[in-house]
Scaffold this active site. Structure first.
Site, PDB file in Angstrom:
ATOM      1  N   ASP A  17      -2.455   0.120  -4.004  1.00  0.00           N
ATOM      2  CA  ASP A  17      -1.145  -0.247  -3.551  1.00  0.00           C
ATOM      3  C   ASP A  17      -0.412  -0.613  -4.784  1.00  0.00           C
ATOM      4  O   ASP A  17      -0.951  -0.712  -5.783  1.00  0.00           O
ATOM      5  CB  ASP A  17      -1.543  -1.633  -2.716  1.00  0.00           C
ATOM      6  CG  ASP A  17      -0.155  -2.326  -2.442  1.00  0.00           C
ATOM      7  OD1 ASP A  17       0.813  -1.693  -1.907  1.00  0.00           O
ATOM      8  OD2 ASP A  17       0.010  -3.509  -2.500  1.00  0.00           O
ATOM      9  N   ASP A  19       3.094  -3.132  -4.876  1.00  0.00           N
ATOM     10  CA  ASP A  19       3.551  -4.365  -4.896  1.00  0.00           C
ATOM     11  C   ASP A  19       2.472  -5.504  -4.704  1.00  0.00           C
ATOM     12  O   ASP A  19       1.569  -5.275  -3.813  1.00  0.00           O
ATOM     13  CB  ASP A  19       4.547  -4.508  -3.954  1.00  0.00           C
ATOM     14  CG  ASP A  19       5.901  -3.713  -4.111  1.00  0.00           C
ATOM     15  OD1 ASP A  19       6.404  -3.616  -5.287  1.00  0.00           O
ATOM     16  OD2 ASP A  19       6.218  -2.903  -3.340  1.00  0.00           O
ATOM     17  N   ASP A 173      -3.722  -5.899  -1.780  1.00  0.00           N
ATOM     18  CA  ASP A 173      -3.652  -7.144  -1.587  1.00  0.00           C
ATOM     19  C   ASP A 173      -3.231  -7.886  -0.432  1.00  0.00           C
ATOM     20  O   ASP A 173      -3.223  -9.255  -0.177  1.00  0.00           O
ATOM     21  CB  ASP A 173      -2.721  -7.869  -2.797  1.00  0.00           C
ATOM     22  CG  ASP A 173      -1.222  -7.290  -2.422  1.00  0.00           C
ATOM     23  OD1 ASP A 173      -0.365  -8.396  -2.374  1.00  0.00           O
ATOM     24  OD2 ASP A 173      -0.865  -6.282  -1.999  1.00  0.00           O
TER      25      ASP A 173
END
Length: 194
Positions: A17, A19, A173
């Site tokens: 990922d 961001d 995250d």
């Protein structure tokens, strides 16, 4: 989920990922979204955004509308938000622990980015931090039908890398991203433990 930082044996690709995983974009996004929502006449509080970070652009606007009793002009909000983000992108910082994993595996295993962000912002972040050359492909929300927690982004990354999904490890995250990886049949590592 991958319980340790050790990559499971048999792994043939790594998918990251962007961001909150490779780069710390939360401060930039908080400012950019506040700027984007200004024409609505409602102020977006920083804490409101931080509690909802990780949602796709349209999901975030749905939540803003519902919570603030407005109907925002989506094209205007996105345009203003992205302009502000790009204006500030030089301030974006890599997340050293995760970027270090990507650097350590450069050239030894295929790697991709699969982000629910826009191509414009994801590309700008990867360029600003010098991470772009590490990845064979970058998949963004423009490339798929459904955002996370749907598995589309990760499945498209695996397809582009020509690797079976079950042989991929995802670094994420957000709860939505971890669910998407699981739904794609991939091992997932929650980078928040780093």
């Amino acid at each position: 989920m991958v319980s340790k930082l050790e990559i499971p044996s048999g792994t043939q690709a790594l998918i990251f990922d962007c961001d909150g995983t490779l780069v710390n974009t939360l401060p930039l996004y908080a400012n950019a979204w506040a700027h984007g929502f200004q024409p609505s006449g409602q102020t977006m509080q920083r804490d409101w955004y931080l509690e909802r970070a990780g949602h796709s652009e349209h999901a975030l606007m749905d939540l803003f509308d519902a919570d603030h009793g407005v109907t925002v002009d989506r094209l205007q909000v996105i345009d203003l938000m992205r302009q502000r983000f790009i204006m500030d992108v030089a301030a974006v910082q890599e997340i050293t622990a995760v970027a270090g994993i990507a650097r350590a595996h450069q050239g030894s295993i295929p790697m991709a980015v699969a982000s629910g962000g826009s191509r414009q912002i994801v590309s700008a972040c990867l360029q600003a931090t010098g991470l772009a050359p590490l990845f064979s492909t970058v998949v963004t929300i423009e490339d798929v039908a459904k955002p996370k927690p749907a598995p589309d982004l990760f499945l498209e990354a695996a397809r582009r890398l020509k690797i079976e999904p079950t042989l991929c490890v995802v670094f994420e995250d957000s709860p939505q991203g971890l669910e998407a990886a699981e739904r794609a049949g991939m091992h997932a590592f929650d980078v928040r433990s780093l």
